[in-house]
Scaffold this motif. Structure first.
Motif, PDB file in Angstrom:
ATOM      1  N   ASP A 659       0.790  -1.231   0.000  1.00  0.00           N
ATOM      2  CA  ASP A 659       0.000   0.000   0.000  1.00  0.00           C
ATOM      3  C   ASP A 659       0.821   1.280   0.000  1.00  0.00           C
ATOM      4  O   ASP A 659       0.280   2.372  -0.071  1.00  0.00           O
ATOM      5  N   ARG A 662       0.477   3.568  -3.180  1.00  0.00           N
ATOM      6  CA  ARG A 662      -0.865   4.143  -3.302  1.00  0.00           C
ATOM      7  C   ARG A 662      -1.030   5.268  -2.284  1.00  0.00           C
ATOM      8  O   ARG A 662      -1.460   6.373  -2.608  1.00  0.00           O
ATOM      9  N   GLN A 968      -4.287   6.141 -14.113  1.00  0.00           N
ATOM     10  CA  GLN A 968      -3.992   6.701 -12.784  1.00  0.00           C
ATOM     11  C   GLN A 968      -3.969   8.223 -12.859  1.00  0.00           C
ATOM     12  O   GLN A 968      -4.435   8.913 -11.948  1.00  0.00           O
ATOM     13  N   TYR A 974      -5.201   7.534  -6.324  1.00  0.00           N
ATOM     14  CA  TYR A 974      -4.366   6.506  -6.902  1.00  0.00           C
ATOM     15  C   TYR A 974      -5.076   5.170  -6.723  1.00  0.00           C
ATOM     16  O   TYR A 974      -5.406   4.774  -5.610  1.00  0.00           O
ATOM     17  N   LYS A 976      -5.910   1.222  -6.585  1.00  0.00           N
ATOM     18  CA  LYS A 976      -5.242   0.009  -6.128  1.00  0.00           C
ATOM     19  C   LYS A 976      -5.238  -1.012  -7.255  1.00  0.00           C
ATOM     20  O   LYS A 976      -6.275  -1.271  -7.870  1.00  0.00           O
TER      21      LYS A 976
END
Ligand SMILES: [Zn+2]
Length: 1022
Positions: A659, A662, A968, A974, A976
């Motif tokens: 993560d 992101r 994106q 952003y 996933k």
């Protein structure tokens, strides 16, 4: 007067503009910051490939966003253990829209006609072979009963058996046959609706007269849709769904979102949209087009449900079409378009109507030789101030018409005078306060260290006005668990100083001097602090947190500094420590589908509502980054964020490896994006209608003013209008949106957007000028607010009912006479059923078993601020066949419809909805493609825990990664990335987004829902 020109390359403001020359614009939204790629602000208007740059959203500044993250286990929100499918889809159905499809679908029809009994039959009578006339219907077999299939109950658990084959789907059983060749069927009508269908070239194999787009032509398949059983009959409708024959309605024969999007792109994508004409319907949000402002606001700022509104309230009520505008006052524009000019009228301020206070705009009428003007909103006549006087030409136009943006453009800004400032004092520049949870989970997960590392560089990219060398924004730092730690980072200190406030019951700020500082001046002390924070709390055992005192601390700090600002709060858990705003775990899934379900969306205490009110009064906007490992009550924690115009980001089960990118991309964009502070928006309308209702993230202390502590470039406010008098066809209707705000350098400004609409006395004119995407944006927000007060089922039923009334009114008053067995949809609304169904089965209104209460509260809040492009892709995700992408071109592969039967097991697909990107890999994908994309030699070796695609040096890998980067760049968050292998357990999650299919949570398939709508409409008409 002086007028400043935006420092913007090549403004397409064509007229001579002597007054604009020679001024440097201290520009709102000027040129991009040095080193900051423009594309990170790319989310202005949906999929607009032409505006995108083929660089990652955060570009070379920080390296490729998705690279370098090692594989790890994925988030636990994914359902586990669902049995895989042994049979998937309908075999290798080929997808992709051929170049010639646009020609075949060029006809613009007034309405779409579905003769249910005619569907699934071979070629229709000749009238359908040419472009139909307005109102033309299809002659077909006698109507039959609608075959609405009510949805079966959802499965009891995710690990249980699959609920069985859907009635229409091709999911199980032997592969269904595909179309036979149909000689003589040469011309495909627009939209594939209301006629018998031959094979659609983009899906089929052999098709006489058109190229074979399928890459795997096989032997001619047996007929499917000619089966007599495929024609519905009343008897069949009595059968339970499972026993019904499949494909009574050809899914290719109902309105296709993909077709509508493609048609609009080919019809309207090439010419600029010039806003000089009243009541023009703009191209769809999915079309890439340029806008030229010639007197009306760009659709990037305002979109309406209809551009031709009924003259009377009776007509409006009869149609049930909501009159609403979706307004994005600070929308980011593509670089080719001109930013609003800043007009400075000096000490006297903007010229306004004496009575209604509307701002000078292109629709004001100058009279008496230019000495007075008549207000276009309230008709009041106002003296022109001496400094503003100008002669009129022989047409009654001021001779300086083209020199003044406020006379000739739809959107512009005024520099506000001190009268527009709080306490009659010009504002100070705003401040950003970073408030970091340092409890056990935050430290343990590596989050605290990550945030501190990132802030060291990110603080150099705070928003600044165009020509300023450094940002005027000051920064401050707080860490917290059960107590709060404030930091003195004054430039004269050798080391930062910490001050602990453990009495959280009555929050105060223990230091004034040295808390909010200039980044450049205090650079060394700040860097030292950010180095020390992770070390200081490395061994913490504290698991409890407070929350409300954190907001209170930020609020008090801004009050003490007499400025507006934004709090960036990084928070991990339910605040159960003893403090104001303490919460308890009240999550209860048993409440779903009961009258008490609404409480899950409501705040559990009014404390936060009062706090929000105080924050708005100070211009304290709260952005919330949540990292929960369990329920933390987003519905309550989000209240202050919501009412202050802030943003919520949520990273459930945050893991550094998966993560990190992101989160960092979201944080970077959130810190850098355009934002106006201490904002108040008012929408004025011409006599006859007025703004009556508002949807979005804001606070209202009266019925007209929308207040936002902060309003950023991504936020929209949806405004509903109602009649309070009759409108006039000649004069039309006018909207003026005025936003008063403080810029990032502390300048007080007014941004004005004007829009003129037509008015009609014929309902047909209303239906001809509607925009379904905007309608869906409004309906979704209306419904998502409704769940706060009503049972979810009531909300769903009301939505269906309203849309049935809209379509029934059209049928009754506008469509040419035809039998009741035909479903007739207005051309502009032919996608209303499919999109409405997507809203109805969304997680907020019909949650599946894997959707958490926090997810629902989060989604509810996100959607409330979405623009039309965002709701469009959120509710009907974009599905792209990656294996059909042309590696040599910059274009995207043509999208396909969101249904499992469109997927081929030999292909790889990408699905995006603005929050997630799925890459779905079929079991039969060629080994070479797998090698090129994933760097492994077989399907079984693909890891489904990848959070990014590997960077491989081959054209296919480059192409796919550039598509992902481009997508994106178009979104405000952003997304996933999730890799889904066919027949893998993650596929259940993926299928949730195939919105034309029946959903596991009980949501109807598109075909079933269309039949249901038809039944509802017929009931209304009978
Ligand atoms: Zn007025």
């Amino acid at each position: 007067m002086s007028v400043n020109q935006q420092a913007h390359p090549g403004p397409p403001y064509g007229q001579p503009q002597p007054g604009y020359q020679g001024y440097q614009q201290p520009g709102y939204g000027g040129p991009p910051l040095p080193g900051v790629p423009q594309s990170q602000y790319g989310a202005y208007n949906g999929p607009v490939p032409g505006y995108q740059q083929p660089v990652p959203p955060q570009g070379s500044l920080r390296g490729p966003p998705a690279s370098g993250a090692p594989p790890s286990t994925s988030g636990a929100s994914v359902p586990a253990g669902h049995p895989g499918y042994s049979q998937f889809g309908q075999g290798d159905v080929q997808n992709g829209i051929p170049a010639s499809a646009a020609q075949m679908h060029r006809y613009v029809r007034r309405e779409q006609i579905l003769t249910k009994a005619s569907l699934g039959r071979p070629a229709l009578p000749s009238p359908m072979q040419g472009p139909p006339l307005p109102g033309q219907t299809v002659a077909g077999p006698p109507p039959s009963q609608p075959n609405h299939v009510s949805s079966p109950p959802p499965p009891s658990s995710m690990s249980g058996p699959h609920p069985g084959p859907p009635p229409m789907g091709g999911l199980h059983g032997p592969p269904p046959p595909t179309h036979p060749p149909q000689p003589g069927y040469h011309m495909q009508q627009n939209g594939s609706f209301g006629q018998a269908r031959g094979p659609q070239p983009n899906y089929g194999g052999a098709f006489p007269g058109t190229p074979n787009y399928g890459s795997q032509p096989g032997p001619p398949p047996p007929p499917k849709r000619l089966d007599p059983d495929s024609i519905p009959s009343p008897q069949l409708n009595e059968l339970p769904p499972q026993q019904k024959p499949r494909h009574r309605i050809d899914p290719d024969a109902i309105p296709s979102p993909i077709q509508v999007i493609e048609d609009d792109r080919s019809n309207r994508g090439s010419e600029p949209f010039v806003t000089g004409v009243r009541g023009q319907v703009p191209p769809l949000v999915t079309t890439n087009f340029l806008v030229k402002d010639q007197g009306n606001a760009s659709p990037r700022y305002i979109r309406c449900t209809s551009y031709n509104i009924p003259c009377t309230s009776d007509m409006a009520k009869q149609s049930q079409v909501p009159l609403a505008a979706v307004i994005k006052p600070l929308a980011t524009l593509p670089p080719e378009e001109t930013l609003p000019y800043l007009v400075d009228h000096g000490e006297s301020g903007p010229v306004r109507c004496n009575r209604c206070k509307a701002y000078m705009c292109p629709f004001m009428q100058f009279i008496e030789g230019g000495r007075r003007f008549q207000c276009c909103f309230c008709s009041c006549v106002t003296e022109v101030p001496p400094h503003y006087f100008q002669h009129l030409d022989h047409t009654g136009k001021r001779v300086d018409f083209y020199d003044r943006p406020e006379l000739s453009l739809g959107s512009y800004e005024f520099l506000a005078t001190v009268d527009y400032c709080k306490n009659n004092k010009f504002p100070s520049p705003p401040a950003f306060i970073f408030m970091i949870d340092v409890s056990y989970n935050a430290v343990k997960s590596g989050l605290v260290r990550l945030i501190c590392e990132e802030l060291k560089s990110l603080l150099d990219y705070l928003p600044r006005e165009g020509n300023m060398e450094e940002s005027a924004i000051r920064v401050g730092f707080v860490t917290y668990n059960k107590v709060l730690h404030f930091y003195n980072v004054k430039s004269s200190l050798a080391q930062p100083q910490m001050m602990v406030v453990s009495d959280v019951a009555d929050m105060f700020v223990p230091l004034l001097d040295g808390f909010l500082v200039n980044v450049n001046e205090s650079r060394t002390v700040i860097a030292s602090l950010l180095d020390q924070i992770p070390e200081m709390f490395a061994d913490t055992r504290e698991t409890e947190t407070v929350f409300a005192p954190v907001i209170q601390a930020g609020l008090e700090a801004l009050k003490a500094a007499e400025c507006a600002g934004k709090l960036f709060i990084f928070h991990t858990s339910l605040p159960i420590a003893e403090a104001p705003g303490k919460l308890k775990n009240r999550d209860d899934r048993k409440l779903i589908n009961t009258d008490k379900e609404k409480t899950l969306f409501q705040s559990q205490t009014s404390f936060y509502n009062n706090l929000a009110k105080d924050c708005v009064a100070q211009g304290c906007c709260v952005d919330l980054f949540l990292f929960p490992n369990q329920y933390l009550d987003v519905a309550t924690l989000g209240v202050v964020t919501y009412h202050t115009g802030g943003s919520i980001y949520k990273y459930a089960y945050f893991q550094l490896e998966t993560d990190r990118d992101r989160f960092l991309n979201d944080l970077r964009r959130d810190v850098q994006k355009e934002v106006g502070f201490d904002a108040v928006m008012r929408v004025r309308t011409s006599t006859g209608i007025r703004a009556t209702d508002f949807f979005g993230a804001f606070y209202m202390s009266n019925t007209t003013d929308v207040e936002m502590a902060g309003l950023d470039c991504d936020k929209t406010i949806t405004v509903e209008f109602k009649h309070d008098d009759k409108l006039n066809e000649d004069s039309g209707a006018l909207l003026q949106c005025a936003l008063l705000y403080t810029s990032c350098a502390g300048q007080r400004r007014l941004r004005i957007h004007n829009l003129s609409l037509n008015c009609c006395t014929q309902l047909a004119d209303l239906y001809r000028n509607c925009e379904t995407d905007t309608l869906i944006n409004y309906l979704a927000k209306y419904a998502y607010r409704g769940v706060l007060n009503s049972p979810v089922k009531t909300v769903r039923d009301a939505l269906v009912n309203q849309c049935a009334q809209i379509l029934a009114c059209y049928r009754k008053n506008c469509a040419s006479p035809s039998s009741a067995g035909q479903l007739i949809l207005p051309e502009c609304m032919k996608l209303l059923p499919v999109y409405l169904n997507c809203v109805l089965k969304s997680d907020v209104l019909q949650p599946g078993p894997e959707v958490t209460t926090d997810d629902r509260a989060y989604i509810r809040q996100l959607v409330t601020s979405m623009d039309v492009a965002e709701t469009n892709v959120f509710f009907y995700p974009r599905l792209l066949p990656l294996t059909k992408a042309d590696v040599d071109s910059n274009s995207l592969p043509a999208a396909i419809r969101n249904s499992e039967e469109r997927l081929s097991k030999g292909d790889i697909y990408l699905l995006e909805n603005g929050l997630n990107i799925f890459v779905w890999v079929g079991v039969n994908v060629q080994q070479g493609l797998i090698q090129n994309l994933f760097g492994v030699s077989s399907f079984s070796q693909i890891s489904n825990t990848l959070s990014a695609l590997p960077i491989l040096e081959n054209p296919f890998s480059k192409k796919v990664r550039s598509i992902i980067d481009m997508l994106q760049g178009q979104r405000s968050r952003y997304m996933k990335l999730i890799i889904v292998k066919q027949e893998d357990k993650l596929e259940m999650l993926f299928k949730h987004f195939l919105v034309e299919d029946k959903s596991l949570s009980g949501g109807a398939s598109y075909v079933d829902f269309l039949c249901h709508m038809h039944k509802e409409i017929r009931q209304l008409l009978s």
